[in-house]
Design an enzyme around this catalytic site. Structure first.
Site, PDB file in Angstrom:
ATOM      1  N   LYS A   1     -30.678  75.922  15.492  1.00  0.00           N
ATOM      2  CA  LYS A   1     -31.511  77.103  15.836  1.00  0.00           C
ATOM      3  C   LYS A   1     -30.931  78.351  15.192  1.00  0.00           C
ATOM      4  O   LYS A   1     -29.748  78.435  14.852  1.00  0.00           O
ATOM      5  CB  LYS A   1     -31.619  77.303  17.350  1.00  0.00           C
ATOM      6  CG  LYS A   1     -30.293  77.591  18.087  1.00  0.00           C
ATOM      7  CD  LYS A   1     -29.849  79.037  18.090  1.00  0.00           C
ATOM      8  CE  LYS A   1     -28.425  79.179  18.610  1.00  0.00           C
ATOM      9  NZ  LYS A   1     -27.797  80.460  18.367  1.00  0.00           N
TER      10      LYS A   1
ATOM     11  N   ASP B   1     -27.624  76.837  25.291  1.00  0.00           N
ATOM     12  CA  ASP B   1     -28.561  76.566  24.189  1.00  0.00           C
ATOM     13  C   ASP B   1     -29.167  75.159  24.243  1.00  0.00           C
ATOM     14  O   ASP B   1     -29.996  74.816  23.405  1.00  0.00           O
ATOM     15  CB  ASP B   1     -27.855  76.717  22.833  1.00  0.00           C
ATOM     16  CG  ASP B   1     -27.500  78.167  22.528  1.00  0.00           C
ATOM     17  OD1 ASP B   1     -28.168  79.079  23.064  1.00  0.00           O
ATOM     18  OD2 ASP B   1     -26.549  78.374  21.754  1.00  0.00           O
TER      19      ASP B   1
END
Ligand code: C5P
Length: 312
Positions: A23, A153
């Protein structure tokens, strides 16, 4: 002859394979630490077409172990402390039984400690793969809850796409976006510890959680990629640059190249991310970045990629 890719012909038919994305944070706003020790965030995550693969095969007597190959494999602990193993152990504890075991094999493409959430992606992959391998009664919501116990995350790595993250980063809302986002990523030689960057960030004494850059969500919704490029923002960038002065030169150099719409440090760094006008520009930018002495390697990636996915 089999049409399988090289190296797949001898794959274990009982193996479960998954793919999980890296990401980038298009915006990362950071407030003070909460009572849980985590900082309050407002962030926009985007999953990238830079994937780790994880394979899980059944193992006897409750054994859960890990082998790793690929990018930065020697930096991933194989003594049971890695987040991928901890994810499998947690899943078994909550939804399985002690005799369930798995040999996990990770093929890394996401660099370690790079601000790209590679370890979180591996944990998400392990949750999905083991859940299928052990045929557990889990659904996306229950995997998401385990994911947020494992790290800030990890839920996003399950979800993928582009999403707003609040709280510790684990409260997610998928965002309506249009357009393809072409990135050039510049990897540094040595990683940065997320915890160390946050600890250093605290010395600045931030008391309020800033809003997202104005117009970012609208630009994403309308697919106005140049406007997105102008609104990239990362509150950890100044801190990370104070710890790694050479990253400033990387960001400035990349930001000045043709076809670059915006430059930002990815997460807690040290990867520098450059949003580019199209695939061709991203390739040229990555080639130029790769020649810098401060850059170990540079690659292109496209967003928004899907979250953790089953391959077999
Ligand atoms: O959740 P994860 O283990 O990925 O986070 C790594 C470290 O980053 C945490 O131990 C914490 O120090 C810091 N962090 C934070 N606030 C967040 C996310 C991470 O302080 N919202």
């Amino acid at each position: 002859m089999s049409s399988h890719a090289a190296g797949q012909d001898d794959a274990d038919p009982g193996a479960v394979r998954v793919r999980v994305p890296a990401k980038v944070n298009l915006a990362l706003r950071v407030g003070p630490r909460g009572a849980d020790g985590y900082h309050r965030l407002r962030t926009v995550f985007q999953a990238l077409s830079l994937f780790d693969e994880l394979e899980a095969v059944e193992a006897p007597d409750g054994v859960i172990d890990l082998t790793v190959t690929g990018e930065g494999a020697d930096l991933v602990p194989t003594d049971g402390t890695d987040l991928a193993v901890r994810a499998a152990v947690l899943l078994r504890e909550r939804y399985g039984s002690p005799e369930l075991g798995a040999h996990l094999h990770l093929v890394k493409s996401i660099p370690v400690a790079a601000g790209l959430a590679g370890g979180s992606a591996d944990a998400a992959g392990s949750l999905l793969a083991c859940s299928v391998l052990w045929d557990l009664d889990t659904d996306p919501a229950s995997l998401g809850a385990l994911a947020s116990e494992l790290g800030a995350d990890v839920p996003f790595a399950l979800l993928g796409g582009t999403a707003l993250g609040t709280g510790r980063g684990t409260q997610l809302m998928p965002l309506l976006t249009r357009g393809r986002y072409h990135w050039a990523l510049a990897f540094a030689d040595v990683g940065l510890s997320t915890a160390a960057v946050f600890a250093q960030f605290d010395r600045a004494g931030v008391v309020e959680l800033p809003p997202l850059p104005e117009g970012l969500l609208q630009a994403l919704a309308s697919g106005d990629v140049p406007q997105v490029g102008r609104r990239l923002a990362n509150d950890l960038q100044r801190t990370a640059l104070s710890m790694r002065a050479e990253l400033l030169a990387t960001l400035r150099f990349g930001a000045g190249l043709d076809g670059v719409l915006g430059a930002v440090l990815s997460g807690s760094g040290p990867t520098c991310a450059f949003l580019c006008a199209d695939a061709r520009a991203a390739k040229v930018v990555a080639d130029r970045l790769g020649q810098l002495p401060s850059v170990r390697a540079a690659e292109v990636a496209v967003g928004a990629a899907p979250g953790a996915q089953l391959l077999s």
